[in-house]
Design a protein around this motif. Structure first.
Motif, mmCIF file in Angstrom:
data_model
loop_
_atom_site.group_PDB
_atom_site.id
_atom_site.type_symbol
_atom_site.label_atom_id
_atom_site.label_comp_id
_atom_site.label_asym_id
_atom_site.label_seq_id
_atom_site.Cartn_x
_atom_site.Cartn_y
_atom_site.Cartn_z
ATOM 1 N N ILE A 82 0.872 -1.166 0.000
ATOM 2 C CA ILE A 82 0.000 0.000 0.000
ATOM 3 C C ILE A 82 0.909 1.215 0.000
ATOM 4 C CG2 ILE A 82 -1.650 1.360 1.342
ATOM 5 C CD1 ILE A 82 -2.875 -1.154 2.368
ATOM 6 N N GLY A 83 0.776 2.038 -1.020
ATOM 7 C CA GLY A 83 1.493 3.300 -1.038
ATOM 8 C C GLY A 83 0.723 4.287 -0.181
ATOM 9 N N CYS A 84 1.391 5.092 0.593
ATOM 10 C CA CYS A 84 0.672 6.039 1.443
ATOM 11 C C CYS A 84 1.357 7.392 1.449
ATOM 12 C CB CYS A 84 0.484 5.504 2.849
ATOM 13 S SG CYS A 84 1.853 4.621 3.535
ATOM 14 N N ARG A 85 0.527 8.387 1.629
ATOM 15 C CA ARG A 85 0.977 9.764 1.603
ATOM 16 C C ARG A 85 0.013 10.574 2.462
ATOM 17 N NH1 ARG A 85 4.155 11.896 -2.678
ATOM 18 N NH2 ARG A 85 4.391 14.086 -2.276
ATOM 19 N N PHE A 86 0.530 11.556 3.143
ATOM 20 C CA PHE A 86 -0.340 12.415 3.941
ATOM 21 C C PHE A 86 -1.101 13.361 3.030
ATOM 22 C CE2 PHE A 86 3.101 11.443 7.014
ATOM 23 C CZ PHE A 86 2.318 10.753 7.921
ATOM 24 N N LEU A 87 -2.317 13.654 3.384
ATOM 25 C CA LEU A 87 -3.165 14.550 2.613
ATOM 26 C C LEU A 87 -2.479 15.889 2.356
ATOM 27 C CD1 LEU A 87 -5.897 15.256 1.316
ATOM 28 C CD2 LEU A 87 -6.706 15.900 3.584
ATOM 29 N N LEU A 88 -1.785 16.410 3.367
ATOM 30 C CA LEU A 88 -1.162 17.729 3.238
ATOM 31 C C LEU A 88 -0.023 17.759 2.231
ATOM 32 C CD1 LEU A 88 -1.136 18.765 6.995
ATOM 33 C CD2 LEU A 88 -2.716 19.509 5.204
ATOM 34 N N SER A 89 0.562 16.595 1.910
ATOM 35 C CA SER A 89 1.675 16.568 0.967
ATOM 36 C C SER A 89 1.272 16.016 -0.399
ATOM 37 C CB SER A 89 2.833 15.754 1.536
ATOM 38 O OG SER A 89 2.451 14.396 1.652
ATOM 39 N N ALA A 90 -0.019 15.782 -0.588
ATOM 40 C CA ALA A 90 -0.492 15.228 -1.859
ATOM 41 C C ALA A 90 -0.773 16.348 -2.852
ATOM 42 C CB ALA A 90 -1.754 14.410 -1.629
ATOM 43 N N GLY A 91 -0.903 15.950 -4.087
ATOM 44 C CA GLY A 91 -1.302 16.898 -5.118
ATOM 45 C C GLY A 91 -2.781 17.211 -4.976
ATOM 46 N N LYS A 92 -3.308 17.886 -5.946
ATOM 47 C CA LYS A 92 -4.711 18.289 -5.870
ATOM 48 C C LYS A 92 -5.636 17.105 -6.123
ATOM 49 C CE LYS A 92 -5.072 19.764 -10.656
ATOM 50 N NZ LYS A 92 -5.428 20.806 -11.575
ATOM 51 N N GLU A 93 -6.876 17.280 -5.711
ATOM 52 C CA GLU A 93 -7.897 16.261 -5.921
ATOM 53 C C GLU A 93 -8.134 16.135 -7.423
ATOM 54 O OE1 GLU A 93 -12.437 16.271 -4.748
ATOM 55 O OE2 GLU A 93 -11.170 16.342 -2.957
ATOM 56 N N ALA A 94 -8.056 14.912 -7.946
ATOM 57 C CA ALA A 94 -8.178 14.689 -9.381
ATOM 58 C C ALA A 94 -9.578 14.211 -9.770
ATOM 59 C CB ALA A 94 -7.143 13.676 -9.837
ATOM 60 N N GLU A 95 -10.195 13.394 -8.924
ATOM 61 C CA GLU A 95 -11.546 12.872 -9.164
ATOM 62 C C GLU A 95 -12.252 12.797 -7.823
ATOM 63 O OE1 GLU A 95 -11.894 9.110 -11.389
ATOM 64 O OE2 GLU A 95 -9.751 9.342 -11.814
ATOM 65 N N SER A 96 -13.567 12.966 -7.841
ATOM 66 C CA SER A 96 -14.301 12.814 -6.584
ATOM 67 C C SER A 96 -15.645 12.150 -6.836
ATOM 68 C CB SER A 96 -14.486 14.168 -5.900
ATOM 69 O OG SER A 96 -15.286 15.020 -6.686
ATOM 70 N N TYR A 97 -16.007 11.303 -5.888
ATOM 71 C CA TYR A 97 -17.282 10.596 -5.892
ATOM 72 C C TYR A 97 -17.865 10.714 -4.484
ATOM 73 C CZ TYR A 97 -15.166 8.816 -10.125
ATOM 74 O OH TYR A 97 -14.556 8.729 -11.348
ATOM 75 N N PRO A 98 -18.387 11.908 -4.141
ATOM 76 C CA PRO A 98 -18.845 12.162 -2.766
ATOM 77 C C PRO A 98 -19.899 11.168 -2.276
ATOM 78 C CG PRO A 98 -18.856 14.193 -4.055
ATOM 79 C CD PRO A 98 -18.545 13.072 -4.998
ATOM 80 N N GLU A 99 -20.745 10.679 -3.175
ATOM 81 C CA GLU A 99 -21.782 9.718 -2.771
ATOM 82 C C GLU A 99 -21.174 8.409 -2.276
ATOM 83 O OE1 GLU A 99 -20.775 8.954 -7.012
ATOM 84 O OE2 GLU A 99 -21.159 10.777 -5.875
ATOM 85 N N ARG A 100 -19.951 8.115 -2.681
ATOM 86 C CA ARG A 100 -19.233 6.914 -2.237
ATOM 87 C C ARG A 100 -18.124 7.257 -1.246
ATOM 88 N NH1 ARG A 100 -17.113 4.674 -7.598
ATOM 89 N NH2 ARG A 100 -16.007 3.255 -6.216
ATOM 90 N N ASP A 101 -18.002 8.556 -0.897
ATOM 91 C CA ASP A 101 -16.925 9.033 -0.041
ATOM 92 C C ASP A 101 -15.570 8.549 -0.569
ATOM 93 O OD1 ASP A 101 -15.912 10.520 2.162
ATOM 94 O OD2 ASP A 101 -15.580 8.652 3.244
#
Length: 155
Positions: A82-101
Motif C-alpha cells: 500500500i502506497g501512502c501519503r499524507f493529505l497535506l503533501s499530496a497533489g490536488k484532488e483529481a476525481e471525486s465521488y462524494p456519494e461513495r466518499d
C-alpha cells in the motif's frame, strides 16, 4: 495510519479507538472461509470482502475518504504494497465521488510503502491517503482482503 498484525492485536488496544479495535478484533476472528466475496456487517458497519489481483502501482490511484476510516484486514495475501501519503503533501484532488466518499488525488514525489501479508491490518484515517492493491516484489498476485468502512462521526 496504523498497521500491524492480528497476532499482536492486543498491543494496539490502548492505541486505537475502542470501537475500531472491537471491529478489527472481530475481523481477525471472522470465518472468511465460509463466505463469498461481498458485503457483510461487523458491529453494524459495512465490511466488503474481495478477492482481486494486485497490479503495478502506476495502475492504481491514490485515494482518500472524508467521512470514513478504512479498516483493512488481509485475509489471504502473500504480499501487497500500500502506497501512502499524507493529505497535506499530496497533489490536488483529481476525481471525486462524494456519494461513495471516494476521492482520488494526484501524487507527486515519493510515497511511503507498507508491505502486507496474511493477518496484517491497516487503519487509514481520512488524512492518510493510500494506494491499495499494488503488487509487491513478487509481482501480481491474487489476494483476499476485507475492508470495513468506519464512520468518522462514530468516534
Amino acid at each position: 495510519m496504523i498497521f500491524g498484525n492480528a497476532k499482536c492485536l492486543q498491543n494496539y488496544k490502548n492505541q486505537v479507538p475502542a470501537a475500531i479495535y472491537d471491529c478489527l478484533e472481530k475481523m481477525a476472528t471472522f470465518d472468511f472461509t465460509g463466505v463469498k466475496d461481498g458485503k457483510y456487517q461487523i458491529n453494524g458497519y459495512d465490511m466488503s470482502v474481495e478477492s482481486t489481483m494486485t497490479e503495478l502501482s502506476s495502475n492504481r490511484k491514490l485515494e482518500g475518504h472524508k467521512k470514513f476510516i478504512d479498516v483493512v484486514y488481509e485475509v489471504d495475501a502473500e504480499e501487497e504494497i500500500i502506497g501512502c501519503r499524507f493529505l497535506l503533501s499530496a497533489g490536488k484532488e483529481a476525481e471525486s465521488y462524494p456519494e461513495r466518499d471516494l476521492y482520488f488525488f494526484e501524487s507527486e514525489g515519493e510515497e511511503s510503502k507498507i508491505l502486507l501479508h496474511t493477518g496484517d491490518f491497516a487503519i487509514c484515517f481520512p488524512f492518510d491517503l493510500h494506494r491499495p492493491l499494488c503488487q509487491g516484489t513478487k509481482g501480481a498476485k491474487q489476494i483476499r482482503k476485507a475492508v470495513l468502512e468506519f464512520p468518522m462521526n462514530q468516534l
